[in-house]
Design an enzyme around this catalytic site. Structure first.
Site, PDB file in Angstrom:
ATOM      1  N   LYS A 107      43.208 -10.747 -17.036  1.00  0.00           N
ATOM      2  CA  LYS A 107      43.084 -10.501 -15.597  1.00  0.00           C
ATOM      3  C   LYS A 107      42.508 -11.760 -14.988  1.00  0.00           C
ATOM      4  O   LYS A 107      41.849 -12.551 -15.663  1.00  0.00           O
ATOM      5  CB  LYS A 107      42.128  -9.320 -15.339  1.00  0.00           C
ATOM      6  CG  LYS A 107      42.413  -8.592 -14.055  1.00  0.00           C
ATOM      7  CD  LYS A 107      43.600  -7.671 -14.197  1.00  0.00           C
ATOM      8  CE  LYS A 107      43.891  -6.907 -12.934  1.00  0.00           C
ATOM      9  NZ  LYS A 107      44.870  -5.837 -13.167  1.00  0.00           N
TER      10      LYS A 107
HETATM   11  P1  NAD Z   1      47.175  -3.818  -2.741  1.00  0.00           P
HETATM   12  O1  NAD Z   1      46.349  -4.965  -2.321  1.00  0.00           O
HETATM   13  O2  NAD Z   1      48.656  -3.850  -2.540  1.00  0.00           O
HETATM   14  O3  NAD Z   1      46.652  -2.479  -2.035  1.00  0.00           O
HETATM   15  C1  NAD Z   1      45.317  -2.068  -2.083  1.00  0.00           C
HETATM   16  C2  NAD Z   1      45.136  -0.991  -1.025  1.00  0.00           C
HETATM   17  O4  NAD Z   1      43.818  -0.457  -1.127  1.00  0.00           O
HETATM   18  C3  NAD Z   1      45.271  -1.522   0.405  1.00  0.00           C
HETATM   19  O5  NAD Z   1      45.892  -0.534   1.211  1.00  0.00           O
HETATM   20  C4  NAD Z   1      43.813  -1.708   0.839  1.00  0.00           C
HETATM   21  O6  NAD Z   1      43.635  -1.659   2.249  1.00  0.00           O
HETATM   22  C5  NAD Z   1      43.182  -0.517   0.141  1.00  0.00           C
HETATM   23  N1  NAD Z   1      41.742  -0.657  -0.045  1.00  0.00           N
HETATM   24  C6  NAD Z   1      41.052  -1.769  -0.386  1.00  0.00           C
HETATM   25  N2  NAD Z   1      39.733  -1.487  -0.426  1.00  0.00           N
HETATM   26  C7  NAD Z   1      39.612  -0.183  -0.138  1.00  0.00           C
HETATM   27  C8  NAD Z   1      38.513   0.701  -0.020  1.00  0.00           C
HETATM   28  N3  NAD Z   1      37.261   0.268  -0.218  1.00  0.00           N
HETATM   29  N4  NAD Z   1      38.761   2.000   0.296  1.00  0.00           N
HETATM   30  C9  NAD Z   1      40.026   2.414   0.505  1.00  0.00           C
HETATM   31  N5  NAD Z   1      41.099   1.640   0.424  1.00  0.00           N
HETATM   32  C10 NAD Z   1      40.896   0.348   0.102  1.00  0.00           C
HETATM   33  O7  NAD Z   1      46.818  -3.551  -4.292  1.00  0.00           O
HETATM   34  P2  NAD Z   1      47.668  -2.766  -5.372  1.00  0.00           P
HETATM   35  O8  NAD Z   1      48.473  -3.763  -6.123  1.00  0.00           O
HETATM   36  O9  NAD Z   1      48.328  -1.583  -4.742  1.00  0.00           O
HETATM   37  O10 NAD Z   1      46.517  -2.278  -6.362  1.00  0.00           O
HETATM   38  C11 NAD Z   1      45.784  -1.069  -6.148  1.00  0.00           C
HETATM   39  C12 NAD Z   1      45.142  -0.634  -7.451  1.00  0.00           C
HETATM   40  O11 NAD Z   1      46.160  -0.434  -8.433  1.00  0.00           O
HETATM   41  C13 NAD Z   1      44.172  -1.632  -8.079  1.00  0.00           C
HETATM   42  O12 NAD Z   1      43.161  -0.930  -8.759  1.00  0.00           O
HETATM   43  C14 NAD Z   1      45.030  -2.380  -9.073  1.00  0.00           C
HETATM   44  O13 NAD Z   1      44.266  -2.995 -10.098  1.00  0.00           O
HETATM   45  C15 NAD Z   1      45.867  -1.234  -9.584  1.00  0.00           C
HETATM   46  N6  NAD Z   1      47.132  -1.623 -10.217  1.00  0.00           N
HETATM   47  C16 NAD Z   1      48.057  -2.363  -9.559  1.00  0.00           C
HETATM   48  C17 NAD Z   1      49.259  -2.683 -10.178  1.00  0.00           C
HETATM   49  C18 NAD Z   1      50.356  -3.434  -9.476  1.00  0.00           C
HETATM   50  O14 NAD Z   1      51.462  -3.512 -10.038  1.00  0.00           O
HETATM   51  N7  NAD Z   1      50.175  -3.945  -8.276  1.00  0.00           N
HETATM   52  C19 NAD Z   1      49.492  -2.268 -11.507  1.00  0.00           C
HETATM   53  C20 NAD Z   1      48.526  -1.493 -12.153  1.00  0.00           C
HETATM   54  C21 NAD Z   1      47.361  -1.176 -11.489  1.00  0.00           C
END
Ligand code: NAD
Length: 418
Positions: A107
């Protein structure tokens, strides 16, 4: 390993220790399997639009190198810290092992706030950060992907910077790229679709009908928005979603076409007229059948775990539930947890497909990608559920046990050099 001191790292270690006890892993082996193999901290100097030079801290942690190159996302968020990145790298290792991918976990990230930066500033941070970590990444070393605050464009800049230094295009150095630069069809949607697919499997496992169910999603970003929309297509009524600014609630279900049009214009869910505003804290406590935390870590805590009112907790985010909250959830037999390393594994599985396609320069149809993805998720879900039932473990302990045991066994078989 005090250098990694951080609440999220403590949480990942606590989970590991519980699993090591379940697996009766010898003490001598635990430290070797648990702690990250190597970490790089870099200072990223960037000229801002104002002309001022700011230096941002950047990190990349590679958890283990036993099964292949390392793989994991890049996060751009103000709270990014070494310990948080290390915890996320550990979880990536268990996730890759659970789904049978030939990777260790990694990461990375930069402590910055993309919401307050111009596009040019984000591009300069991305390029300079990539340049600083060039000796540490590569198609056979470590392959970054998007995470919170990064996206396809960020990956395109990373690939371009790396390729410029190599003197030829190297698409396989990152995944989650735009499709026309060697990205995979279905990668952008993979994590969210995987979450919704596994919700379907969990509904079957506990005998519930999707058409009678409601869902609530925290975090309407890449993972949350795609999961919410697929859940709605699968027949569930999605009654609430949120982003960092707050949440939206409509008991009759949200209209995603209108919400996406609002987001495209305002870049926040706030102010959407098709729903009532609610806070992120209230959203987690809404009565619903499926709750999907899809934002950040440690949102389900000992304070709110007893008050959550869902039947399925589908962890789209990494590490949304603290170990103290887990103890409370374990006592509540009304909640079926799809743990993060299983629930959001769709992203890394299709990242693996993207890497394979790039290495072969031979690309697959979206139907092929999705079919292969669902087969892998289905098998991982079935194995986890079978182990949970047989060994009387929680779904989290079962999933972690499968992943951690595979890494430990691989280390045992390779032996210790010299
Ligand atoms: P992203 O940046 O696209 O979206 C994150 C979302 O969460 C946004 O809408 C943001 O406004 C919101 N957010 C941020 N802080 C917040 C808070 N304190 N309270 C409520 N909402 C909040 O990110 P993503 O890629 O969708 O990732 C989201 C989660 O999924 C993370 O934990 C990430 O590690 C995990 N994840 C992502 C992927 C991927 O393929 N992108 C894969 C596995 C896991």
């Amino acid at each position: 390993m005090d250098i990694y001191k951080h609440p999220t790292f403590d949480m990942a270690c606590e989970q590991f220790d519980l699993v090591a006890d379940i697996l009766q892993m010898p003490q001598s082996e635990r430290v070797r399997v648990k702690f990250p193999k190597r970490s790089l901290i870099v200072a990223v100097p960037v000229r801002m639009d104002s002309g001022e030079v700011k230096v941002f801290p950047g990190y990349r942690v590679q958890h283990h190198l036993t099964l292949g190159p390392t793989k994991g996302g890049m996060r751009f968020h103000p709270d990014v810290a070494l310990g948080e990145v290390a915890a996320l790298a550990m979880w990536m290792s268990w996730k890759c092992a659970l789904t049978g991918l030939p990777y260790g976990g990694a990461k990375g990230g930069v402590a910055c706030n993309p919401r307050t930066l111009s596009l040019g500033e984000v591009e300069r941070i991305t390029r300079r950060f990539t340049q600083e970590i060039i000796p540490f990444i590569g198609p056979q070393i470590d392959i970054p992907a998007p995470d919170v605050g990064t996206n396809e464009q960020t990956m395109a800049w990373m690939m371009d910077t790396f390729s410029t230094y190599q003197g030829h295009a190297v698409p396989s150095v990152v995944t989650g790229k735009p499709v026309d630069l060697g990205g995979s069809l279905g990668r952008r949607e993979a994590t969210g679709r995987g979450v919704a697919f596994l919700v379907g499997r969990a509904l079957q496992a506990i005998g519930m009908d999707a058409a009678q169910c409601t869902a609530v999603v925290q975090g309407y970003g890449n993972v949350g928005s795609i999961a919410a929309q697929k859940l709605a297509r699968d027949g569930l009524k999605v009654i609430a979603v949120s982003d960092v600014d707050g949440g939206l609630y409509n008991a009759n279900g949200l209209d995603f076409e209108k919400l996406d049009a609002h987001l495209a214009q305002h870049r926040t869910v706030l102010g959407f007229t098709g729903a009532e505003p609610i806070s992120n804290e209230q959203l987690l406590l809404l009565k619903c059948d499926v709750l999907v935390p899809a934002a950040l870590e440690r949102v389900i805590t000992k304070e709110n775990a007893a008050k959550i009112q869902c039947r399925i907790l589908a962890e789209g985010a990494n590490g949304p539930t603290t170990p103290e909250a887990d103890v409370i959830l374990q006592k509540r037999d009304d909640i079926f947890v799809i743990p993060d390393i299983l629930c959001n594994a769709g992203g890394v599985v299709v990242s693996y497909f993207e890497w394979v396609q790039d290495l072969q320069s031979f690309f697959w149809s979206e139907a092929e990608v999705m079919d292969k993805l669902y087969r892998i998720l289905d098998a991982a879900f079935a194995q986890t559920l079978a182990m949970a039932r047989k060994e009387k473990l929680t779904m989290r302990m079962a999933a972690l046990s499968i992943g951690i045991r595979r890494v430990a066994e691989a280390k045992r078989k390779r032996g210790l050099f010299p």
